[in-house]
Design a protein around this motif. Structure first.
Motif, PDB file in Angstrom:
ATOM      1  N   ILE A  89       0.817  -1.210   0.000  1.00 15.11           N
ATOM      2  CA  ILE A  89       0.000   0.000   0.000  1.00 15.11           C
ATOM      3  C   ILE A  89       0.859   1.272   0.000  1.00 15.11           C
ATOM      4  O   ILE A  89       0.548   2.202  -0.721  1.00 15.11           O
TER       5      ILE A  89
ATOM      6  N   CYS B  14      -2.881   0.063   5.745  1.00 16.12           N
ATOM      7  CA  CYS B  14      -2.330  -1.211   5.273  1.00 16.12           C
ATOM      8  C   CYS B  14      -3.150  -2.374   5.807  1.00 16.12           C
ATOM      9  O   CYS B  14      -3.374  -3.365   5.096  1.00 16.12           O
ATOM     10  N   GLY B  17      -6.245  -2.699   3.732  1.00 16.12           N
ATOM     11  CA  GLY B  17      -5.882  -3.332   2.462  1.00 16.12           C
ATOM     12  C   GLY B  17      -5.721  -4.831   2.611  1.00 16.12           C
ATOM     13  O   GLY B  17      -6.178  -5.603   1.770  1.00 16.12           O
ATOM     14  N   THR B  32      -4.626  -1.340  -4.869  1.00 15.60           N
ATOM     15  CA  THR B  32      -3.911  -0.068  -4.992  1.00 15.60           C
ATOM     16  C   THR B  32      -4.691   0.903  -5.875  1.00 15.60           C
ATOM     17  O   THR B  32      -4.740   2.097  -5.577  1.00 15.60           O
TER      18      THR B  32
END
Lengths: 148, 116
Positions: A89, B14, B17, B32
């Motif tokens: 990320i 993060c 994600g 992304t």
């Protein structure tokens, strides 16, 4: 009878997906990357008396350099296996995707290998970033012209 | 203080994600791209800009910041020269990141061999 027994044994030996562990690894490694970025900015501000916005540009360039170097040495994939999204990320993931696709297609030559495959994975980030930024920017601009 | 907020902000993004990656069939490429669009959306009304003021350097590293700086540069230029500035200023703030990524990956590709 046999099937249930078989299923039980198969379930027992199936690799368990440790989602909580993955989340914690991503959270911790992502957090460390973020804190390192802040630390780099403060070090640059302190020792080289840069302004904060200049220092952040240097910091991003430095992180991209490090990600490219680690990918070229082959360490980055091992780190991603351990840290997971914590390195994908942040901007390091963007640099890693460009570096790994250039390395993979190096053998096919400078033009059709490196040149045309460089943005193979990173291209989607740039494409959707530019398209969405254009539309959202146009909306904001029109709103400002009409109401502002 | 900036260290703690940077740690939490970058870590939580993060973590989100990673949850999306584990629970759905989306690949890292999808995630992304989604994060970039979210970053551009958040800066439409300067939300992400305020977030950077609060969080510090940690908000500049996730890929959401890429979308934010695309739209931010476009809007800054649009204020100066009108609607055509949305085209002209698009890459103003991300230019350093993109050009350094292109340069370093080209140079290292010439120097190193793929490891596999």
């Amino acid at each position: 009878m046999r099937n249930t027994k078989y299923d039980k044994i198969a379930d027992h030996h199936k690799a368990k997906e440790n989602r909580l562990g993955h989340f914690l690894a991503a959270f911790l490694s992502g957090g460390v990357v973020g804190a390192l970025g802040e630390g780099t900015i403060e070090i640059l501000c302190f020792f080289f008396s840069l302004s904060r916005s200049d220092a952040s540009v240097f910091m991003i360039t430095l992180f991209i350099f490090l990600a490219c170097l680690l990918t070229a040495f082959g360490y980055f994939d091992k780190m991603v296996h351990f840290c997971r999204c914590g390195l994908i990320i942040p901007i390091t993931g963007f640099a890693h995707s460009m570096m790994s696709s250039t390395l993979d297609y190096k053998e096919e030559g400078l033009i059709y290998g490196i040149g045309s495959n460089m943005f193979k994975l990173a291209g989607s980030v740039i494409l959707y970033g530019v398209v969405s930024a254009w539309f959202f920017g146009l909306i904001r601009y029109v709103l400002e012209v009409v109401f502002g | 203080m900036y260290f703690l907020t940077s740690f939490l902000f970058c870590g939580i993004l993060c973590g989100i994600g990673q949850i999306i990656l584990d629970t759905t069939k989306l690949t890292p490429g999808h995630i992304t791209s989604i994060f970039v669009v979210i970053g551009a959306f958040l800066d439409t009304f300067s939300l992400y800009d305020n977030m950077i003021q609060i969080v510090g350097g940690g908000a500049l590293l996730p890929v959401t910041s890429f979308g934010h700086s695309l739209i931010h540069g476009a809007l800054l230029e649009a204020e100066k020269v009108g609607w055509i500035g949305i085209f002209m200023g698009m890459f103003d703030l991300t230019a350093a990141g993109i050009s350094s990524a292109i340069l370093f990956s080209f140079l290292f590709a010439l120097l190193f061999r793929p490891k596999s």
